[in-house]
Design an enzyme around this catalytic site. Structure first.
Site: not given
Ligand code: LCS
Length: 397
Positions: A61, A114, A211
Protein backbone atom coordinates in the site's frame (compact mmCIF):
# COMPACT_ATOMS: atom_id res chain seq x y z
CA UNK A 1 17.94 3.56 -15.65
CA UNK A 2 21.07 4.17 -17.72
CA UNK A 3 19.91 7.06 -19.87
CA UNK A 4 18.35 10.48 -19.40
CA UNK A 5 14.86 9.69 -20.68
CA UNK A 6 13.77 13.33 -20.80
CA UNK A 7 16.08 14.13 -23.71
CA UNK A 8 13.96 11.86 -25.95
CA UNK A 9 10.66 12.62 -27.69
CA UNK A 10 7.29 11.82 -26.11
CA UNK A 11 6.79 8.64 -28.16
CA UNK A 12 10.19 7.32 -27.07
CA UNK A 13 9.38 8.32 -23.48
CA UNK A 14 6.10 6.34 -23.46
CA UNK A 15 8.01 3.27 -24.60
CA UNK A 16 10.99 3.64 -22.24
CA UNK A 17 10.02 5.70 -19.16
CA UNK A 18 9.87 3.28 -16.21
CA UNK A 19 10.38 0.43 -18.71
CA UNK A 20 14.13 -0.27 -18.40
CA UNK A 21 15.28 -3.93 -18.27
CA UNK A 22 15.14 -5.62 -14.87
CA UNK A 23 18.57 -5.04 -13.24
CA UNK A 24 18.80 -8.57 -11.80
CA UNK A 25 17.62 -10.75 -14.71
CA UNK A 26 17.69 -8.47 -17.74
CA UNK A 27 13.98 -9.13 -18.41
CA UNK A 28 12.87 -6.52 -20.92
CA UNK A 29 9.23 -6.59 -19.82
CA UNK A 30 8.73 -5.31 -16.25
CA UNK A 31 8.61 -7.99 -13.55
CA UNK A 32 5.31 -8.34 -11.72
CA UNK A 33 5.96 -8.12 -7.96
CA UNK A 34 2.65 -9.58 -6.83
CA UNK A 35 3.30 -9.29 -3.12
CA UNK A 36 1.66 -7.43 -0.27
CA UNK A 37 4.78 -7.18 1.90
CA UNK A 38 8.60 -7.17 1.72
CA UNK A 39 11.01 -9.00 4.06
CA UNK A 40 13.64 -7.07 6.01
CA UNK A 41 17.14 -8.52 6.44
CA UNK A 42 17.04 -7.70 10.15
CA UNK A 43 15.31 -5.41 12.66
CA UNK A 44 17.76 -2.62 11.98
CA UNK A 45 16.86 -2.59 8.29
CA UNK A 46 13.11 -2.66 9.05
CA UNK A 47 13.47 0.25 11.47
CA UNK A 48 15.61 2.22 8.99
CA UNK A 49 13.02 1.80 6.26
CA UNK A 50 10.17 2.90 8.52
CA UNK A 51 12.24 5.88 9.67
CA UNK A 52 12.85 6.83 6.03
CA UNK A 53 16.61 6.47 6.54
CA UNK A 54 16.98 3.66 4.03
CA UNK A 55 15.41 3.23 0.60
CA UNK A 56 13.48 0.04 0.03
CA UNK A 57 10.01 -1.39 0.07
CA UNK A 58 7.93 -2.11 3.19
CA UNK A 59 4.33 -2.91 2.28
CA UNK A 60 2.54 -2.62 -1.09
CA UNK A 61 0.00 0.00 0.00
CA UNK A 62 3.01 2.26 0.64
CA UNK A 63 4.91 1.33 -2.52
CA UNK A 64 5.58 -1.60 -4.84
CA UNK A 65 8.29 -1.93 -7.54
CA UNK A 66 5.82 -2.71 -10.38
CA UNK A 67 3.52 0.15 -9.37
CA UNK A 68 6.57 2.43 -8.99
CA UNK A 69 7.51 1.84 -12.63
CA UNK A 70 4.08 3.03 -13.75
CA UNK A 71 4.26 6.04 -11.42
CA UNK A 72 7.64 6.89 -12.92
CA UNK A 73 6.34 6.43 -16.49
CA UNK A 74 3.30 8.70 -16.15
CA UNK A 75 5.02 11.39 -14.04
CA UNK A 76 7.91 11.52 -16.54
CA UNK A 77 5.50 12.10 -19.42
CA UNK A 78 3.60 14.74 -17.44
CA UNK A 79 6.81 16.50 -16.36
CA UNK A 80 5.80 16.11 -12.69
CA UNK A 81 7.81 15.45 -9.53
CA UNK A 82 6.45 11.90 -9.03
CA UNK A 83 3.25 9.88 -9.36
CA UNK A 84 0.77 8.25 -6.99
CA UNK A 85 -1.09 5.38 -8.66
CA UNK A 86 -4.65 4.75 -7.51
CA UNK A 87 -7.29 2.06 -8.01
CA UNK A 88 -9.44 4.31 -10.24
CA UNK A 89 -9.71 7.85 -11.59
CA UNK A 90 -12.23 8.65 -8.85
CA UNK A 91 -9.68 7.43 -6.28
CA UNK A 92 -7.13 9.81 -7.85
CA UNK A 93 -9.54 12.72 -7.44
CA UNK A 94 -10.52 11.82 -3.87
CA UNK A 95 -6.88 11.26 -2.85
CA UNK A 96 -6.06 14.75 -4.13
CA UNK A 97 -9.04 16.32 -2.33
CA UNK A 98 -8.23 14.39 0.87
CA UNK A 99 -4.63 15.65 0.77
CA UNK A 100 -5.23 19.28 -0.14
CA UNK A 101 -8.51 20.31 1.49
CA UNK A 102 -9.85 20.85 4.99
CA UNK A 103 -13.24 21.79 6.40
CA UNK A 104 -13.97 25.45 5.59
CA UNK A 105 -12.16 25.33 2.23
CA UNK A 106 -13.80 26.10 -1.10
CA UNK A 107 -13.29 24.60 -4.56
CA UNK A 108 -14.06 26.17 -7.95
CA UNK A 109 -14.55 23.61 -10.70
CA UNK A 110 -15.47 23.16 -14.38
CA UNK A 111 -19.26 22.83 -14.58
CA UNK A 112 -19.13 19.99 -17.11
CA UNK A 113 -16.53 17.76 -15.42
CA UNK A 114 -17.20 14.02 -15.47
CA UNK A 115 -20.55 13.71 -13.60
CA UNK A 116 -19.34 11.81 -10.49
CA UNK A 117 -16.34 14.19 -10.07
CA UNK A 118 -18.83 17.01 -9.56
CA UNK A 119 -21.32 14.92 -7.59
CA UNK A 120 -18.75 13.75 -5.04
CA UNK A 121 -17.81 17.37 -4.28
CA UNK A 122 -21.38 18.67 -4.19
CA UNK A 123 -22.91 15.76 -2.29
CA UNK A 124 -20.16 14.19 -0.20
CA UNK A 125 -17.29 16.63 0.39
CA UNK A 126 -19.90 19.26 1.24
CA UNK A 127 -20.82 17.05 4.22
CA UNK A 128 -17.25 17.49 5.49
CA UNK A 129 -17.46 21.28 5.20
CA UNK A 130 -15.85 21.65 1.77
CA UNK A 131 -17.92 23.94 -0.43
CA UNK A 132 -17.73 23.99 -4.20
CA UNK A 133 -18.88 26.23 -7.05
CA UNK A 134 -19.02 24.94 -10.61
CA UNK A 135 -18.70 27.45 -13.44
CA UNK A 136 -17.93 27.56 -17.13
CA UNK A 137 -14.11 27.52 -16.96
CA UNK A 138 -13.84 28.53 -20.62
CA UNK A 139 -14.89 31.96 -19.27
CA UNK A 140 -11.97 33.37 -17.24
CA UNK A 141 -14.11 36.21 -15.86
CA UNK A 142 -16.64 33.69 -14.48
CA UNK A 143 -13.81 31.78 -12.80
CA UNK A 144 -12.34 34.93 -11.29
CA UNK A 145 -15.77 35.95 -9.99
CA UNK A 146 -16.25 32.54 -8.33
CA UNK A 147 -12.95 32.64 -6.41
CA UNK A 148 -13.30 33.37 -2.69
CA UNK A 149 -10.73 34.11 0.03
CA UNK A 150 -11.08 30.48 1.18
CA UNK A 151 -10.79 28.95 -2.33
CA UNK A 152 -7.95 26.44 -2.04
CA UNK A 153 -8.40 24.55 -5.27
CA UNK A 154 -9.30 25.35 -8.86
CA UNK A 155 -10.25 22.06 -10.50
CA UNK A 156 -10.50 22.01 -14.28
CA UNK A 157 -11.11 19.37 -16.88
CA UNK A 158 -9.95 20.40 -20.36
CA UNK A 159 -11.25 19.28 -22.77
CA UNK A 160 -14.26 18.70 -20.53
CA UNK A 161 -16.45 15.62 -20.42
CA UNK A 162 -18.67 15.66 -22.56
CA UNK A 163 -19.04 19.24 -23.81
CA UNK A 164 -15.50 19.45 -25.22
CA UNK A 165 -15.22 22.97 -23.75
CA UNK A 166 -11.62 24.02 -23.10
CA UNK A 167 -10.12 26.03 -20.26
CA UNK A 168 -7.00 28.11 -20.85
CA UNK A 169 -4.57 26.39 -18.46
CA UNK A 170 -2.08 29.30 -18.28
CA UNK A 171 -4.90 31.74 -17.54
CA UNK A 172 -6.39 29.37 -14.92
CA UNK A 173 -2.96 29.07 -13.29
CA UNK A 174 -2.68 32.87 -13.08
CA UNK A 175 -6.14 33.14 -11.48
CA UNK A 176 -5.38 30.34 -8.99
CA UNK A 177 -2.01 31.82 -7.99
CA UNK A 178 -3.50 35.29 -7.50
CA UNK A 179 -6.04 33.77 -5.08
CA UNK A 180 -3.53 31.54 -3.28
CA UNK A 181 -5.26 28.41 -4.65
CA UNK A 182 -3.75 25.34 -6.31
CA UNK A 183 -4.63 24.32 -9.87
CA UNK A 184 -5.70 20.69 -10.40
CA UNK A 185 -6.10 19.56 -14.03
CA UNK A 186 -7.87 16.35 -15.05
CA UNK A 187 -5.82 15.46 -18.15
CA UNK A 188 -7.70 12.26 -18.98
CA UNK A 189 -9.06 13.42 -22.35
CA UNK A 190 -5.86 14.93 -23.76
CA UNK A 191 -3.17 12.72 -22.16
CA UNK A 192 0.41 14.05 -21.89
CA UNK A 193 0.85 13.25 -25.59
CA UNK A 194 -1.42 16.18 -26.49
CA UNK A 195 -1.23 18.45 -23.45
CA UNK A 196 1.18 18.91 -20.53
CA UNK A 197 -0.61 21.01 -17.91
CA UNK A 198 2.38 21.23 -15.52
CA UNK A 199 4.37 23.06 -18.25
CA UNK A 200 1.47 25.56 -18.35
CA UNK A 201 1.37 26.16 -14.59
CA UNK A 202 -0.76 23.33 -13.13
CA UNK A 203 0.14 22.20 -9.59
CA UNK A 204 -1.36 18.71 -9.79
CA UNK A 205 -2.45 16.59 -12.76
CA UNK A 206 -4.83 13.65 -12.37
CA UNK A 207 -5.88 10.87 -14.72
CA UNK A 208 -8.45 8.21 -15.12
CA UNK A 209 -5.94 5.72 -16.55
CA UNK A 210 -8.97 3.54 -17.32
CA UNK A 211 -9.04 5.54 -20.55
CA UNK A 212 -6.23 6.34 -23.02
CA UNK A 213 -3.30 5.56 -20.73
CA UNK A 214 -4.27 1.91 -20.46
CA UNK A 215 -6.17 1.86 -23.73
CA UNK A 216 -7.24 -1.79 -23.74
CA UNK A 217 -10.62 -1.29 -21.98
CA UNK A 218 -9.70 -3.97 -19.44
CA UNK A 219 -8.54 -2.04 -16.33
CA UNK A 220 -9.94 0.68 -14.05
CA UNK A 221 -7.07 2.84 -12.71
CA UNK A 222 -5.99 6.37 -11.79
CA UNK A 223 -2.93 8.54 -11.18
CA UNK A 224 -2.08 11.74 -9.30
CA UNK A 225 1.00 13.69 -10.45
CA UNK A 226 2.13 16.61 -8.28
CA UNK A 227 4.37 19.22 -9.90
CA UNK A 228 6.64 19.75 -6.89
CA UNK A 229 8.33 17.90 -4.05
CA UNK A 230 6.43 20.03 -1.53
CA UNK A 231 3.08 18.88 -2.95
CA UNK A 232 4.32 15.29 -3.16
CA UNK A 233 5.12 15.49 0.58
CA UNK A 234 1.53 16.58 1.27
CA UNK A 235 -0.07 13.91 -0.92
CA UNK A 236 2.14 10.87 -0.09
CA UNK A 237 0.90 10.13 3.49
CA UNK A 238 -2.74 10.74 2.48
CA UNK A 239 -2.35 8.28 -0.39
CA UNK A 240 -1.23 5.65 2.17
CA UNK A 241 -3.92 6.45 4.71
CA UNK A 242 -6.83 6.71 2.30
CA UNK A 243 -5.83 3.31 0.96
CA UNK A 244 -6.64 4.27 -2.61
CA UNK A 245 -3.57 2.39 -3.84
CA UNK A 246 -3.06 0.28 -6.95
CA UNK A 247 -2.63 -3.46 -7.13
CA UNK A 248 0.66 -4.58 -8.78
CA UNK A 249 -1.16 -6.66 -11.40
CA UNK A 250 -3.27 -3.65 -12.34
CA UNK A 251 -0.05 -1.60 -12.70
CA UNK A 252 1.58 -4.30 -14.82
CA UNK A 253 -1.37 -4.26 -17.24
CA UNK A 254 -1.38 -0.47 -17.47
CA UNK A 255 2.40 -0.43 -18.10
CA UNK A 256 1.70 -2.71 -21.05
CA UNK A 257 -0.86 -0.29 -22.45
CA UNK A 258 1.23 2.78 -21.73
CA UNK A 259 3.96 1.71 -24.20
CA UNK A 260 1.54 2.23 -27.11
CA UNK A 261 -0.11 5.42 -25.78
CA UNK A 262 1.41 7.79 -28.35
CA UNK A 263 0.65 5.44 -31.25
CA UNK A 264 -2.98 4.94 -30.16
CA UNK A 265 -3.61 8.62 -29.47
CA UNK A 266 -2.32 9.56 -32.92
CA UNK A 267 -4.25 6.79 -34.72
CA UNK A 268 -7.55 7.55 -32.98
CA UNK A 269 -7.05 11.29 -33.46
CA UNK A 270 -6.46 10.80 -37.20
CA UNK A 271 -9.78 8.93 -37.36
CA UNK A 272 -11.55 11.54 -35.19
CA UNK A 273 -10.53 14.38 -37.56
CA UNK A 274 -12.20 12.51 -40.45
CA UNK A 275 -15.28 11.47 -38.46
CA UNK A 276 -15.82 15.01 -37.09
CA UNK A 277 -15.78 16.47 -40.64
CA UNK A 278 -18.14 13.74 -41.81
CA UNK A 279 -20.57 14.43 -38.96
CA UNK A 280 -20.43 18.19 -39.49
CA UNK A 281 -21.54 17.72 -43.10
CA UNK A 282 -24.28 15.22 -42.27
CA UNK A 283 -27.81 16.62 -42.73
CA UNK A 284 -29.12 14.87 -39.57
CA UNK A 285 -26.56 16.62 -37.36
CA UNK A 286 -27.43 19.88 -35.61
CA UNK A 287 -23.92 20.66 -34.36
CA UNK A 288 -20.56 19.01 -33.73
CA UNK A 289 -18.16 20.00 -30.94
CA UNK A 290 -14.57 18.95 -31.71
CA UNK A 291 -11.51 21.12 -30.94
CA UNK A 292 -10.08 20.27 -34.38
CA UNK A 293 -12.98 21.91 -36.23
CA UNK A 294 -12.98 25.62 -37.02
CA UNK A 295 -16.56 25.71 -35.67
CA UNK A 296 -15.31 24.91 -32.12
CA UNK A 297 -15.56 28.17 -30.16
CA UNK A 298 -12.03 27.63 -28.81
CA UNK A 299 -10.37 26.26 -31.92
CA UNK A 300 -7.53 28.81 -31.58
CA UNK A 301 -6.93 27.93 -27.90
CA UNK A 302 -6.87 24.22 -28.82
CA UNK A 303 -4.23 24.89 -31.46
CA UNK A 304 -2.14 26.86 -28.94
CA UNK A 305 -2.54 24.69 -25.87
CA UNK A 306 -2.80 21.19 -27.32
CA UNK A 307 -0.56 19.28 -29.74
CA UNK A 308 -3.68 17.88 -31.42
CA UNK A 309 -7.47 17.88 -31.01
CA UNK A 310 -7.75 14.34 -29.60
CA UNK A 311 -10.27 11.57 -30.20
CA UNK A 312 -13.42 12.75 -28.37
CA UNK A 313 -16.30 14.31 -30.26
CA UNK A 314 -19.71 15.39 -29.07
CA UNK A 315 -22.59 16.09 -31.39
CA UNK A 316 -26.32 16.67 -31.33
CA UNK A 317 -28.86 15.43 -33.84
CA UNK A 318 -31.60 17.63 -35.31
CA UNK A 319 -34.12 15.05 -34.11
CA UNK A 320 -32.88 15.49 -30.49
CA UNK A 321 -32.98 12.69 -27.96
CA UNK A 322 -35.27 10.34 -29.96
CA UNK A 323 -33.06 10.54 -33.03
CA UNK A 324 -30.01 10.00 -30.83
CA UNK A 325 -31.55 6.85 -29.35
CA UNK A 326 -32.34 5.48 -32.81
CA UNK A 327 -28.77 6.16 -33.90
CA UNK A 328 -27.22 4.55 -30.81
CA UNK A 329 -29.48 1.50 -31.05
CA UNK A 330 -28.44 0.87 -34.64
CA UNK A 331 -24.64 1.04 -34.55
CA UNK A 332 -22.86 -2.17 -35.43
CA UNK A 333 -19.05 -1.75 -35.42
CA UNK A 334 -19.18 0.97 -32.75
CA UNK A 335 -20.07 -0.13 -29.24
CA UNK A 336 -22.80 1.45 -27.14
CA UNK A 337 -20.90 1.83 -23.86
CA UNK A 338 -19.61 4.47 -21.48
CA UNK A 339 -15.86 5.09 -20.98
CA UNK A 340 -13.48 6.33 -23.65
CA UNK A 341 -9.87 6.22 -24.76
CA UNK A 342 -9.91 2.54 -25.70
CA UNK A 343 -8.72 1.01 -28.94
CA UNK A 344 -12.38 0.52 -29.94
CA UNK A 345 -14.90 3.24 -30.78
CA UNK A 346 -17.45 3.80 -28.01
CA UNK A 347 -20.62 5.85 -28.26
CA UNK A 348 -22.90 6.92 -25.40
CA UNK A 349 -25.64 9.30 -24.32
CA UNK A 350 -24.40 11.44 -21.34
CA UNK A 351 -27.82 12.74 -20.15
CA UNK A 352 -29.08 9.21 -19.49
CA UNK A 353 -25.70 7.61 -18.73
CA UNK A 354 -22.44 9.26 -17.47
CA UNK A 355 -24.13 12.51 -16.36
CA UNK A 356 -27.55 11.12 -15.38
CA UNK A 357 -26.92 11.75 -11.65
CA UNK A 358 -26.71 15.51 -12.28
CA UNK A 359 -30.00 17.41 -11.96
CA UNK A 360 -31.29 18.28 -15.48
CA UNK A 361 -31.11 22.03 -14.73
CA UNK A 362 -27.38 21.74 -13.86
CA UNK A 363 -26.76 19.58 -16.91
CA UNK A 364 -28.33 22.14 -19.23
CA UNK A 365 -26.41 24.99 -17.56
CA UNK A 366 -23.23 23.02 -18.18
CA UNK A 367 -24.11 22.64 -21.87
CA UNK A 368 -25.07 18.96 -21.67
CA UNK A 369 -28.20 19.02 -23.82
CA UNK A 370 -30.61 16.06 -23.77
CA UNK A 371 -29.73 15.20 -27.38
CA UNK A 372 -25.92 15.34 -26.93
CA UNK A 373 -24.14 12.17 -28.05
CA UNK A 374 -20.52 11.51 -27.03
CA UNK A 375 -18.27 9.63 -29.37
CA UNK A 376 -14.88 8.24 -28.30
CA UNK A 377 -13.21 7.41 -31.60
CA UNK A 378 -10.99 4.34 -31.61
CA UNK A 379 -8.35 2.92 -33.94
CA UNK A 380 -10.51 0.97 -36.42
CA UNK A 381 -10.37 1.85 -40.14
CA UNK A 382 -11.94 5.30 -40.42
CA UNK A 383 -13.95 4.21 -43.49
CA UNK A 384 -15.61 1.50 -41.38
CA UNK A 385 -16.58 3.97 -38.62
CA UNK A 386 -18.08 6.32 -41.20
CA UNK A 387 -19.91 3.44 -42.94
CA UNK A 388 -21.31 2.40 -39.54
CA UNK A 389 -22.68 5.94 -39.09
CA UNK A 390 -24.12 5.94 -42.63
CA UNK A 391 -25.99 2.74 -41.87
CA UNK A 392 -27.23 3.90 -38.44
CA UNK A 393 -28.33 7.28 -39.89
CA UNK A 394 -30.40 5.43 -42.53
CA UNK A 395 -32.79 4.39 -39.70
CA UNK A 396 -33.65 8.10 -39.22
CA UNK A 397 -35.02 8.54 -42.74
N1 LCS B 1 -12.09 11.93 -15.06
C1 LCS B 1 -12.61 11.84 -16.29
C2 LCS B 1 -12.37 12.93 -17.28
C3 LCS B 1 -13.38 10.74 -16.63
O1 LCS B 1 -13.89 10.66 -17.87
C4 LCS B 1 -13.62 9.73 -15.66
C5 LCS B 1 -14.46 8.53 -15.97
C6 LCS B 1 -13.06 9.86 -14.39
C7 LCS B 1 -12.30 10.97 -14.13
C8 LCS B 1 -13.23 8.81 -13.33
O2 LCS B 1 -12.38 7.75 -13.62
P1 LCS B 1 -12.65 6.21 -13.21
O3 LCS B 1 -12.81 6.17 -11.74
O4 LCS B 1 -13.86 5.77 -13.94
O5 LCS B 1 -11.38 5.53 -13.67
N2 LCS B 1 -15.23 8.68 -17.11
C9 LCS B 1 -16.12 7.86 -17.58
C10 LCS B 1 -16.90 8.14 -18.71
O6 LCS B 1 -16.87 9.18 -19.36
N3 LCS B 1 -17.66 7.11 -18.98
O7 LCS B 1 -17.52 6.12 -18.03
C11 LCS B 1 -16.52 6.54 -17.08
Amino acid sequence: MAHDIKKYGLTSQTIHAGQYPDPTTGAVAPPLYQTSTFAFKDCEEGAARFAGKQDGYIYSRMGNPTVARLEEAVSTLEGGFCGFATGSGMAALNTTLFALLRSGDHVVGTNSVYGPSRMVLERDWSGFGVESTFVDTSDAAAVEAAMRPNTKLLFIETPANPTMALADIEEMSRIAKKSGALLLVDNTFATPILQRPIDLGADVVMHSMTKFINGATDVVAGMVVPATEELARRIRPKHYYLGACMDPHQAWLVLRGFKTLALRVRASQENAVKVASYLEENPHVEWVRYPGLKSHPQHALAARQMKGPGALISFCLKGGLDAGRTLLDNVDLMTLAVSLGGIETLIQHPSSMTHAAMPREERLQAGIEDGLVRLAVGCEDSADIIADFENAFSFLR
